[in-house]
Write a protein that holds these residues in place. Sequence first.
Motif, PDB file in Angstrom:
ATOM      1  N   SER A 132       0.862  -1.277  -0.090  1.00 41.36           N
ATOM      2  CA  SER A 132      -0.014  -0.012   0.103  1.00 41.36           C
ATOM      3  C   SER A 132       0.949   1.240  -0.112  1.00 41.36           C
ATOM      4  O   SER A 132       1.672   1.441   0.887  1.00 41.36           O
ATOM      5  CB  SER A 132      -0.937   0.022   1.276  1.00 41.36           C
ATOM      6  N   LYS A 133       0.763   2.131  -0.939  1.00 38.07           N
ATOM      7  CA  LYS A 133       1.532   3.280  -1.072  1.00 38.07           C
ATOM      8  C   LYS A 133       1.284   4.237   0.222  1.00 38.07           C
ATOM      9  O   LYS A 133       2.067   4.812   0.841  1.00 38.07           O
ATOM     10  CB  LYS A 133       1.404   4.134  -2.422  1.00 38.07           C
ATOM     11  N   ILE A 134       0.060   4.269   0.585  1.00 35.97           N
ATOM     12  CA  ILE A 134      -0.315   5.207   1.727  1.00 35.97           C
ATOM     13  C   ILE A 134       0.408   4.552   3.004  1.00 35.97           C
ATOM     14  O   ILE A 134       0.875   5.448   3.614  1.00 35.97           O
ATOM     15  CB  ILE A 134      -1.741   5.293   1.833  1.00 35.97           C
ATOM     16  N   GLU A 135       0.279   3.225   3.158  1.00 36.28           N
ATOM     17  CA  GLU A 135       0.768   2.717   4.405  1.00 36.28           C
ATOM     18  C   GLU A 135       2.163   3.088   4.524  1.00 36.28           C
ATOM     19  O   GLU A 135       2.875   3.059   5.549  1.00 36.28           O
ATOM     20  CB  GLU A 135       0.331   1.283   4.710  1.00 36.28           C
ATOM     21  N   ILE A 147      11.312  11.250   2.754  1.00 30.11           N
ATOM     22  CA  ILE A 147      10.303  11.039   1.666  1.00 30.11           C
ATOM     23  C   ILE A 147      10.063  12.291   0.982  1.00 30.11           C
ATOM     24  O   ILE A 147      10.068  13.550   1.365  1.00 30.11           O
ATOM     25  CB  ILE A 147       8.904  10.490   2.476  1.00 30.11           C
ATOM     26  N   VAL A 148       9.509  12.066  -0.067  1.00 31.45           N
ATOM     27  CA  VAL A 148       9.119  13.401  -1.207  1.00 31.45           C
ATOM     28  C   VAL A 148       8.001  13.983  -0.477  1.00 31.45           C
ATOM     29  O   VAL A 148       7.007  13.295  -0.017  1.00 31.45           O
ATOM     30  CB  VAL A 148       8.769  12.728  -2.503  1.00 31.45           C
ATOM     31  N   PRO A 149       7.914  15.188  -0.422  1.00 37.09           N
ATOM     32  CA  PRO A 149       6.741  15.992   0.275  1.00 37.09           C
ATOM     33  C   PRO A 149       5.572  15.730  -0.533  1.00 37.09           C
ATOM     34  O   PRO A 149       5.482  15.410  -1.854  1.00 37.09           O
ATOM     35  CB  PRO A 149       7.112  17.510   0.104  1.00 37.09           C
ATOM     36  N   GLY A 150       4.442  15.446   0.213  1.00 34.63           N
ATOM     37  CA  GLY A 150       3.179  15.050  -0.280  1.00 34.63           C
ATOM     38  C   GLY A 150       2.344  14.811   0.604  1.00 34.63           C
ATOM     39  O   GLY A 150       2.389  15.178   2.044  1.00 34.63           O
ATOM     40  N   THR A 151       1.156  14.283   0.366  1.00 32.89           N
ATOM     41  CA  THR A 151       0.154  13.811   1.023  1.00 32.89           C
ATOM     42  C   THR A 151      -0.104  12.297   1.044  1.00 32.89           C
ATOM     43  O   THR A 151      -0.178  11.777   0.023  1.00 32.89           O
ATOM     44  CB  THR A 151      -1.131  14.535   0.994  1.00 32.89           C
ATOM     45  N   ALA A 152      -0.762  11.699   1.969  1.00 28.27           N
ATOM     46  CA  ALA A 152      -0.859  10.222   1.817  1.00 28.27           C
ATOM     47  C   ALA A 152      -2.492  10.135   2.228  1.00 28.27           C
ATOM     48  O   ALA A 152      -2.890   9.204   2.627  1.00 28.27           O
ATOM     49  CB  ALA A 152      -0.156   9.634   2.884  1.00 28.27           C
ATOM     50  N   SER A 153      -3.346  11.103   2.035  1.00 32.02           N
ATOM     51  CA  SER A 153      -4.685  11.279   2.190  1.00 32.02           C
ATOM     52  C   SER A 153      -5.192   9.898   1.454  1.00 32.02           C
ATOM     53  O   SER A 153      -6.167   9.642   1.947  1.00 32.02           O
ATOM     54  CB  SER A 153      -5.247  12.459   1.975  1.00 32.02           C
ATOM     55  N   GLY A 154      -4.890   9.952   0.292  1.00 34.29           N
ATOM     56  CA  GLY A 154      -5.511   9.030  -0.617  1.00 34.29           C
ATOM     57  C   GLY A 154      -6.987   9.508  -1.224  1.00 34.29           C
ATOM     58  O   GLY A 154      -7.661   8.884  -1.703  1.00 34.29           O
ATOM     59  N   SER A 155      -7.167  10.938  -0.977  1.00 32.57           N
ATOM     60  CA  SER A 155      -8.117  11.604  -1.340  1.00 32.57           C
ATOM     61  C   SER A 155      -8.223  11.906  -2.957  1.00 32.57           C
ATOM     62  O   SER A 155      -7.237  12.231  -3.500  1.00 32.57           O
ATOM     63  CB  SER A 155      -8.281  12.828  -0.844  1.00 32.57           C
TER      64      SER A 155
END
Length: 177
Positions: A132-135, A147-155
């Motif tokens: 899972s990319k998010i996990e 890690i590369v800046p970003g969000t893991a919201s999956g929205s």
Amino acid sequence: MATRRGKPVASHPARGGVVTKVLVANRGEIAVRVIRACRELGIPSVAAYSDVDRHALHVQQAGEAVRIGPAPATESYLNVDAIIAAARATGADAIHPGYGFLAESEDFAERVENEGLTFIGPPSAAIRAMGSKIESRAIMHKAGVPIVPGTASGSNDPRAIAEAAREIEGSIFIKAS
């Protein structure tokens, strides 16, 4: 870490010792390289093969070989029951999946572990987490891995994506989770 002839050897958790024989559950160049590494470490290897591969180089180079099924990969190289049975029949206490096919299957790794064999690769829990990319992003962040800046919201919400882009202050790359 256990060693054989001064080289590191995978330990066998169920037996508290070293791996004594490896079934290579793949074919072609992948299998040839694994078999060569086993030979260099002094570990006997078993080549698993389908009918179409019975004369393949990996079969010739392994210490022994075992048929796991007919030509279609779904009936041989992806047939978990056949691979486990082949390991049992040959006395292999470890299975190396090569890469691709079964190497990324948490179910296969877990089955091998549950059978009391050594899966040569990451534990099933690690495969599950990294699937899972998010996990996996959350695990790496928690461990302090850059890690590369970003969000893991999956929205999929365009407003959430736009907000994440504003926070990053740069180009964004959107990947399926």
